[in-house]
Each structure stands twice: as structure tokens, then as C-alpha cells.
Write an enzyme that holds these catalytic residues in place. Structure first.
Site, mmCIF file in Angstrom:
data_model
loop_
_atom_site.group_PDB
_atom_site.id
_atom_site.type_symbol
_atom_site.label_atom_id
_atom_site.label_comp_id
_atom_site.label_asym_id
_atom_site.label_seq_id
_atom_site.Cartn_x
_atom_site.Cartn_y
_atom_site.Cartn_z
ATOM 1 N N VAL A 190 0.837 -1.202 0.000
ATOM 2 C CA VAL A 190 0.000 0.000 0.000
ATOM 3 C C VAL A 190 0.872 1.252 0.000
ATOM 4 O O VAL A 190 0.559 2.237 -0.675
ATOM 5 C CB VAL A 190 -0.967 -0.010 1.193
ATOM 6 C CG1 VAL A 190 -1.724 1.310 1.287
ATOM 7 C CG2 VAL A 190 -1.954 -1.165 1.076
ATOM 8 N N ASP A 191 1.970 1.229 0.741
ATOM 9 C CA ASP A 191 2.908 2.351 0.697
ATOM 10 C C ASP A 191 3.454 2.552 -0.714
ATOM 11 O O ASP A 191 3.557 3.689 -1.203
ATOM 12 C CB ASP A 191 4.073 2.104 1.657
ATOM 13 C CG ASP A 191 3.788 2.599 3.067
ATOM 14 O OD1 ASP A 191 2.812 3.340 3.257
ATOM 15 O OD2 ASP A 191 4.552 2.245 3.977
ATOM 16 N N VAL A 192 3.831 1.471 -1.375
ATOM 17 C CA VAL A 192 4.374 1.572 -2.728
ATOM 18 C C VAL A 192 3.321 2.115 -3.689
ATOM 19 O O VAL A 192 3.596 3.011 -4.504
ATOM 20 C CB VAL A 192 4.900 0.205 -3.200
ATOM 21 C CG1 VAL A 192 5.306 0.261 -4.672
ATOM 22 C CG2 VAL A 192 6.093 -0.233 -2.348
ATOM 23 N N GLY A 195 2.888 5.783 -3.078
ATOM 24 C CA GLY A 195 3.998 6.528 -3.655
ATOM 25 C C GLY A 195 3.881 6.688 -5.156
ATOM 26 O O GLY A 195 4.154 7.765 -5.708
#
Length: 423
Positions: A190-192, A195
Site C-alpha cells: 500500500v505504501d508503494v 507513492g
């Protein structure tokens, strides 16, 4: 778009070795003030750095980005986690708890075309570097906030981490074997995704040329990343099931055990299924009304998959992959991470780049996946405060002023940095 500071990023005009066209990276001359930390924000800014932007990473003088301590493993005193998402940047250590530090951060933001932050909602405002505070001095700024759950949801200051977002978005509920508890994805996906969404939005803002106010919540990125699974739930009104490594809408589209390891097979349409049956010498299955169409195969997966699995066990992974490739059936070996990196290189183009790091020496990093536009000459992830003096000199501070700021703890110069001669 040229940086309002008048200074181009280091290496922006260097020849790109076949990557950036015409020897100039697409974002050469664009300055990014990176007020983010951990993963989603730094991943976004690394993408922008790969495309040629001058990314100035603002960090706390004591400790810096939290990921610098997220180890082991470490290389040259730097955590592998930190090294994975910070190439191509410059580190400027500013103490934002002090008024002078906040003033310097705001001044940096006024020289930037792009500002990225991932404080808790309202945090940037309290530090004097919120959107309205920056826009007042820099009306054309593209300002991007990466938040946990969004500024329009309650409670407004709820912090967000990938693991929590995977849980709250439903991603964990569909990940893992059919029986047992839900699992998180093996990387902070989810972070990727956040981003990448942020980077795409920033590029759109730059293209518009009039500035932009952007917000990318982790929750929304996780929900958007559910794609067809979320749509299945919306269409049917039912809870999606977990299928392990299988696909909810396509059969066969999963991994199988062979006599020498596991392979992934993606027979995504009826023609590919017929080709698969031919390779496996199971032609009658393609004529069986239970398996003749994908919809029928999804309905009867419990009958089909064991038949395929039994045959796959009779030969090695290498034999099956060669035969499937010859027949045009998408397939691949289930590899370990080191094996996957080696295989990419063996296939003709490495997926890594080797950079000379000041404390780790030659350092292998996973390269940008953007072929044809990314820089071929990235710089290594910076040491904490490595470029503080350089950045402050660009803001007009003299050598003596920088030394005074460092002596009073307003800025950190880093073990390898010091005031620049002639500043």
C-alpha cells in the site's frame, strides 16, 4: 520547468547512457522539497529523482528518517530499508522543532516546484510548512500530502502505516490460503502504491503549470489496489473469498508443484487453456463441457485443478517451462528474491545498479523499472545531513552563518559534510 532557485540538480545534464532521451532527464531542473519519511513519500520522491528531479530530503538532525535505524541488515552503517528508497537525493538536516529550522524549511519550499509531506493531518501546518503557508510565497507550487486515512475522514489525525492500511482496506482479508487467518502482503504494497499514485499526480500537477493541491491517502490507495476484487464485491454484494495463489475469476491461473519446484501458469483465456491441455497431453479436458469455457472452469475449479496438478508432478519445472513457452502459454518459475534478481541479469539486462556509497563502498540497489526515461547516473542514498551545507549555501547562507546554525543545533551537517568554501 526550471527551478526557481536557478540551480539544476546534480547530474541533471549528464549523458543518460541510453536512458533519458537527448541526454537530459525529463525532470531536470525541477526541485522537490521532500518533507516525507519512511516509505510512501520517499518512494514517490525516489521515482521523481530517477526522472531527474533535484530531491532535497529534509531530515531531523538526530537520527534522521526512521528507516535509517530499521535493521538489520545494515551496509556501511545504513539500514538496507533506508537504502532501498532514497537513491538520487540530497539530505538536508533541519530541526523543525526550532523556529529557525522551520523558517529554513519554508524557505526551501519556496524554491521548489514540488513539496511532498506525510505528516499526520495538520502536522505540516503546525510546523509552518502547510499548503497555504507555502502557496502564499510560492503560488505555483505542486504540493502533495500523503496521509493515512484522508483529511476529510474522522478522526482527522489518525496515523497511517502500511500494515494498518492493508488491514483496513480489506487487502489482508483476501490474502493467504483459503483456510486460516488473513495475511498481509510480503512487502509494504500500500505504501508503494501510494507513492506511485503520488508521483503520477505530481507529474500531472507539473504538466498543468499552475500549481496543485494533492492528497493521496493510504486507505484509498489500498482500496483502489483491490481493482477487480473490489468490483466483484460491488457487483455481487458478497464477501470475496481467499484463493491462496489462485485467481478468483480465471482458471487455471495459479502455481503448481512439479518434480523440481513450483511454477506459475496463467492460462487467461480459452485458447491458452487449449494450448495448455495440448502441452500436457490432456486434450480431452479442453473438450469437456465442465472446462470448455473460463466461466465453466471457475465453477468447476475443484475438479480441474487436481487433474492438472497430478500431471504437473510428473515432470520437472524446467521441462514444463520450456514446453509451455514453446506453446505460448504464459508461465514462470516461482523464484526466491536472490534467484529472481540473478535471473533478470541472466536474461540480458540486470535489474540492479551498482553505486559507490561513501561508507558502504560498492552498493547494489534495485534499479528504476522505468526504461527510457530514468537517469542512468543516480547518486547513492545520502548520509544524514550530507548536503545540508550545500543546500543552505544555495539558499544564500554564508559559510559563517551555516557554522553558527550547526553550532546551535538548528541544522545538522553530518559526519561527512561541512560548510562549503566560498559560500
Amino acid at each position: 520547468m526550471e527551478s526557481s532557485s536557478g540551480s539544476a540538480p546534480p547530474g541533471a545534464d549528464a549523458a543518460a547512457g541510453g536512458e533519458a532521451p537527448a541526454g537530459r532527464a525529463p525532470l531536470a531542473g525541477v526541485r522537490v522539497a521532500d518533507l516525507s519519511r519512511v516509505l510512501a513519500g520517499p518512494y514517490c520522491t525516489m521515482v521523481l529523482a530517477d526522472l531527474g528531479a533535484d530531491v532535497v530530503k529534509v531530515e531531523r538532525p538526530e537520527g534522521g528518517d526512521e528507516t535509517r535505524s530499521w535493521g538489520p541488515p545494515f551496509a556501511g552503517g545504513e539500514a538496507a530499508y533506508y537504502l532501498s528508497v532514497n537513491r538520487g537525493k540530497r539530505s538536508c538536516a533541519l530541526d523543525l522543532s526550532q523556529p529557525e529550522g522551520r523558517a529554513l524549511a519554508l524557505e526551501l519550499c519556496t524554491t521548489a516546484e514540488v513539496v511532498i509531506e506525510n505528516f499526520k493531518v495538520g502536522g505540516a501546518d503546525r510546523l509552518g510548512v502547510g499548503y497555504e503557508q507555502v502557496r502564499e510565497r510560492n503560488p505555483r507550487v505542486v504540493y502533495c500530502s500523503i496521509t493515512g486515512f484522508g483529511s476529510e475522514r474522522t478522526p482527522p489525525g489518525r496515523p497511517g502505516y502500511d500494515f494498518v492500511a492493508q488491514a483496513e482496506s480489506g487487502l489482508m482479508s483476501i490474502t493467504g490460503p483459503e483456510e486460516g487467518p488473513p495475511y498481509k502482503v510480503g512487502v509494504a504494497l500500500v505504501d508503494v502504491l501510494s507513492g506511485l499514485h503520488a508521483a503520477a499526480a505530481v507529474l500531472a500537477g507539473l504538466h498543468g503549470g499552475e500549481g496543485a493541491r494533492i492528497e493521496v491517502p493510504l486507505l484509498d490507495s489500498g482500496l483502489a489496489g483491490l481493482v477487480n476484487v473490489a468490483q466483484n464485491a460491488l457487483v455481487t454484494g458478497t464477501e470475496p473469498e481467499r484463493h491462496g495463489n489462485a485467481h478468483p475469476n480465471i482458471v487455471p491461473y495459479q502455481d503448481f508443484e512439479t518434480s523440481s519446484g513450483r511454477i506459475a501458469v496463467a492460462a487467461a483465456n480459452d485458447g491458452l487453456f487449449r494450448a495448455l491441455c495440448s502441452v500436457m497431453e490432456l486434450e480431452p479436458l479442453a473438450l469437456d463441457e465442465r472446462f470448455a469455457t473460463n466461466a465453466a472452469r471457475v465453477e468447476h475449479r475443484g475438479e480441474l485443478v487436481p487433474l492438472l496438478q497430478e500431471r504437473f508432478r510428473e515432470r520437472s519445472a524446467e521441462d514444463w517451462l520450456a514446453a509451455l513457452d514453446a506453446a505460448g502459454v504464459p508461465s514462470g518459475k516461482v523464484r526466491s528474491v536472490p534467484d529472481a534478481l540473478a535471473a533478470a541479469a541472466d536474461a540480458g539486462r540486470p535489474a540492479t545498479v551498482t553505486l559507490e556509497h561513501p561508507t558502504a563502498g560498492p552498493l547494489d540497489l534495485v534499479a528504476s523499472p522505468i526504461w527510457g526515461a530514468s537517469r542512468s547516473d543516480p547518486t547513492p542514498p545520502p548520509l544524514l545531513g550530507e548536503h545540508t551545507a550545500e543546500v543552505l549555501a544555495e539558499l544564500g547562507r554564508s559559510r559563517e552563518e551555516i557554522a553558527d546554525l550547526a553550532a546551535r543545533g538548528v541544522v545538522g551537517l553530518g559526519a561527512e559534510a561541512g560548510p562549503q568554501e566560498g559560500a
